[in-house]
Scaffold this motif. Structure first.
Motif, PDB file in Angstrom:
ATOM      1  N   ASN A 247       0.827  -1.211   0.000  1.00  0.00           N
ATOM      2  CA  ASN A 247       0.000   0.000   0.000  1.00  0.00           C
ATOM      3  C   ASN A 247       0.857   1.256   0.000  1.00  0.00           C
ATOM      4  O   ASN A 247       0.457   2.296   0.517  1.00  0.00           O
ATOM      5  N   ASP A 330       2.421  -4.739   4.228  1.00  0.00           N
ATOM      6  CA  ASP A 330       1.735  -3.448   4.271  1.00  0.00           C
ATOM      7  C   ASP A 330       2.508  -2.471   5.149  1.00  0.00           C
ATOM      8  O   ASP A 330       3.003  -2.834   6.217  1.00  0.00           O
ATOM      9  N   GLU A 509      -7.343  -2.640   0.134  1.00  0.00           N
ATOM     10  CA  GLU A 509      -7.350  -1.671  -0.954  1.00  0.00           C
ATOM     11  C   GLU A 509      -8.782  -1.257  -1.289  1.00  0.00           C
ATOM     12  O   GLU A 509      -9.687  -2.067  -1.365  1.00  0.00           O
TER      13      GLU A 509
END
Length: 512
Positions: A247, A330, A509
């Protein structure tokens, strides 16, 4: 903390003294230059200048190490490691790679289903025989949404794996709730399941995998190739390179800077196996897991503690083996939205994550006592490994502060020194050294551009350039989100204000 209660009064006093020591030493290092500058300004100025020289050399060394690791990663990612496994000549010294089963142990709590699904999908998609891949997901016994997640995963991916197991952790009394306790419960359960399959612990490689990490497609084959060829395979711990990229372009720039810094530091450590310690997600034989007596249920930093347990269980013969492949995780993120200054929860998650990593300083009492109890390990090896641990924690919390503010202290607090020519010259030399060291950031940006995922299509050229220019803000961001949480962790341990495990919020997401 459960096991503290079983210590005798004398052992508790020793434990507390060793818990106090790192924080006390750190604060002494920070306060001493301030106090001494009033009387010994020239000596403090020279000491700070020597620290500047050290920083200059260290920065250059780190850059060289990162670039070396990058070249090895680039080469490793181009190989078909399973085909290389099949090409190996099987012998009594080299087990058949087709016998090696990878068992992945994934502790979870509150992970959104899409994130967990991508983690399992990456395992299923990995270029390794399906019948040689086992996944075991640990949820809390009370976590009914987690049960449903595992059931959905079993339906979708069960046919692409040898087994997809669900381990329900009852949270036994006296544990420190967190990842390490979950692994401590799940490890023996996984072993029983693998025993029921008739698998030899020496033919099973266990991977401790964070629930948001996605293995590289070649990861299992790469580790197998290294494992079967290493005569000391049962005493090896395989460490991939964590990249917080899943991300990367959604998080605020400060979190992105920390993600890049953590990734590159691990790349440097991969170039120095003598300094490498288990971090986040790693692999080893089930035989080693059993020998180390699994994970501890009364600690927060499960990775570094498992390293030390394995180190002592193998009488110092443990080998850290870098895996020159990325494993994608992440960066800390929360569900808050808006401009960077509005994303308070996301920045808090980043701070708390680093503080949790810095709580690895709590291993100091554990390692100190056991290093004294293992004279069969060479004194040099014990001293080197212990020295790296202490040095890393001390420099983490002190070095950036001394670099940023130390040179100014003697001149601010001693007018006589401030008026001398020597003070001017030292100040100039220090300024030049630090700025040359910061120029190395440009070299790191070049590496970052090559390893980062593509930027969003909607970002124009100015936005893309600005995203990399922001990396130059690391000195400020690192002070806020690395030095301060490390200093808090050491101070908490010193004062007996023990840290509680805080789950980092995960955002799939499209939801942030």
């Amino acid at each position: 903390m459960a096991k503290r209660a079983s210590l005798s009064k004398g052992e508790r006093r020793v434990q507390r003294a060793l818990e106090v020591a790192p924080g006390a030493l750190t604060w002494t290092i920070l306060i001493a230059p301030v106090a001494a500058s009033f009387l010994f300004a020239p000596y403090i100025a020279v000491a700070i200048f020597l620290i500047d020289i050290y920083w200059f050399v260290r920065t250059a060394t780190v850059v060289v190490g990162i670039r070396s690791t990058y070249r090895k990663m680039k080469a490793a990612m181009l190989q078909d490691w399973w085909q290389r496994c099949l090409a190996l000549a099987v012998s009594p010294a080299t087990p058949d790679p087709r016998r090696i089963v990878h068992a992945v142990l994934i502790p979870t709590y509150t992970e959104p289903y899409p994130i967990l699904r991508e983690t399992v999908r990456a395992i299923a998609d990995a270029d390794y025989p399906a019948e040689n891949k086992v996944v075991a997901i640990i949820t809390r016994e009370s976590d009914r949404p987690g049960w449903e997640n595992v059931h959905r995963l079993q339906q979708e991916f069960g046919g692409r794996l040898r087994a997809l197991l669900h381990i329900k952790d009852p949270l036994l009394p006296g544990i420190v709730v967190g990842k390490s306790a979950a692994m401590a419960y799940g490890g023996p359960v996984l072993r029983r399941e693998l025993d029921a399959m008739g698998l030899n612990p020496k033919d099973v490689i266990v991977t401790d995998l964070d629930s948001d990490f996605r293995v590289h497609r070649q990861y299992f084959a790469y580790v197998t190739y290294q494992y079967v060829q290493d005569p000391k395979r049962l005493e090896c711990l395989f460490q991939p390179i964590p990249m917080f990229h899943n991300n990367l372009w959604r998080v605020p720039f400060a979190v992105r800077i920390m993600a890049s810094a953590c990734t590159q530091w691990q790349m440097f450590l991969s170039s120095r196996p003598d300094r490498l310690v288990a971090f986040s997600s790693y692999s080893m034989s089930l035989d080693l897991v059993i020998k180390a007596d699994y994970w501890d249920d009364d600690v927060i930093p499960e990775d570094s503690r498992f390293y030390w347990k394995s180190f002592f269980a193998t009488h110092g013969r443990l080998q850290m083996v870098p895996v020159f492949l990325p494993i994608y995780g992440d960066a800390p993120e929360a569900s808050d939205r808006g401009m960077p200054w509005e994303r308070v929860k996301t920045h808090a998650n980043q701070y708390n994550q680093i503080k949790r990593w810095a709580w690895g300083v709590s291993d100091v009492p554990y390692a100190t006592v056991r290093l004294l109890r293992h004279p069969e390990i060479s004194l040099w090896l014990r001293a080197r490994r212990y020295g790296y641990m202490i040095f890393n924690h001390l420099t983490w919390a002190t070095l950036p502060l001394l670099l940023l503010f130390g040179a100014a202290l003697p001149r601010l607090l001693s007018e006589d020194w401030n008026l001398t020519l020597a003070a001017d010259r030292l100040g100039l030399y220090a300024f030049i050294l630090i700025n040359i060291a910061f120029l190395n950031i440009a070299a790191l940006i070049l590496v970052e551009r090559r390893i980062n995922p593509p930027m969003p299509r909607g970002w124009g050229v100015p936005h893309q350039i600005w995203a990399y220019v922001q990396l130059g803000l690391y000195p400020i961001v690192g002070l806020l989100f690395s030095v301060l949480p490390a200093l808090e962790a050491q101070t908490r341990l010193m004062l007996g204000m023990y840290l509680e495990y805080q789950v980092t919020e995960k955002v799939s997401e499209g939801t942030a």
